[in-house]
Write a protein that holds these residues in place. Structure first.
Motif, PDB file in Angstrom:
ATOM      1  N   CYS A  15       2.235  -2.232  -4.963  1.00  0.00           N
ATOM      2  CA  CYS A  15       2.828  -0.894  -5.054  1.00  0.00           C
ATOM      3  C   CYS A  15       4.322  -0.936  -4.770  1.00  0.00           C
ATOM      4  N   SER A  39       6.925   0.207  -7.550  1.00  0.00           N
ATOM      5  CA  SER A  39       7.787   1.351  -7.236  1.00  0.00           C
ATOM      6  C   SER A  39       9.255   1.069  -7.547  1.00  0.00           C
ATOM      7  N   GLU A  88      10.489   2.740 -10.552  1.00  0.00           N
ATOM      8  CA  GLU A  88      10.612   4.194 -10.453  1.00  0.00           C
ATOM      9  C   GLU A  88       9.714   4.942 -11.443  1.00  0.00           C
ATOM     10  N   GLN A 100       4.257   4.454  -0.825  1.00  0.00           N
ATOM     11  CA  GLN A 100       4.994   3.417  -1.562  1.00  0.00           C
ATOM     12  C   GLN A 100       5.596   3.984  -2.849  1.00  0.00           C
ATOM     13  N   PHE A 101       4.878   4.908  -3.477  1.00  0.00           N
ATOM     14  CA  PHE A 101       5.365   5.533  -4.714  1.00  0.00           C
ATOM     15  C   PHE A 101       6.225   6.766  -4.446  1.00  0.00           C
ATOM     16  N   ARG A 102       6.484   7.042  -3.174  1.00  0.00           N
ATOM     17  CA  ARG A 102       7.291   8.195  -2.755  1.00  0.00           C
ATOM     18  C   ARG A 102       6.720   9.498  -3.318  1.00  0.00           C
TER      19      ARG A 102
END
Length: 158
Positions: free
Chosen positions: A103, A107, A110, A133-135
């Protein structure tokens, strides 16, 4: 099915990847065909071990391949899982650690992500960590309806 219907109306492509036992299979390659998508969804097998890292990796590969083409738009990664990662790609590696490391790598591209946790409340927090992790936010399936999922995807699309 509602998400697939919305994708069809928006002329989006949908790809469906399942991960179970030791495999991550593309059961529906990127397509705009709602009929193919419906058929694939109705043939889904469930159960067995969860190679979550393999599923994420396969999804990332598809997104990267689609980004190289002339397809307009921006792909979105929609991950629906109980977070019970128990089948690593590499032998001897903790499956959850492997998922989080992958992840972190994904990430950096983006890629917008929607993370939906279908697991029992309080069993583990892997999906929450994946979302971090992917915000993004980790959504629990017990609180979601099809219209809510569509709204979440549309908000990501902007």
């Amino acid at each position: 099915l509602s998400l697939l219907d919305q994708a069809y109306l928006n002329r989006d492509k949908v790809c469906l990847i399942t991960f179970r036992d030791d495999e991550a299979d593309i059961v529906l390659p990127p397509t705009g065909s709602i009929d193919l998508a419906r058929k694939s969804l109705h043939r889904l097998a469930i159960g067995g071990s969860s190679p979550l890292a393999k599923g994420l990796k396969r999804g990332w590969e598809v997104i990267k391949r689609e980004n190289r083409g002339d397809t307009p738009g921006r792909p979105i990664l929609v991950l629906i899982s109980d977070g019970e990662a128990n089948a690593p790609i590499s032998k001897g590696v903790d499956p959850a650690d492997e998922v989080l490391a992958l992840c972190r790598t994904i990430s950096t591209d983006e890629i917008p992500a929607l993370v939906i946790d279908t697991g029992a409340t309080g069993r583990n927090d892997l999906m929450q960590q994946v979302a971090e992790q992917f915000r993004t936010v980790c959504h629990r399936v017990t609180h979601l309806q099809s219209s809510t999922i569509i709204e979440m995807v549309e908000s990501i699309e902007g």
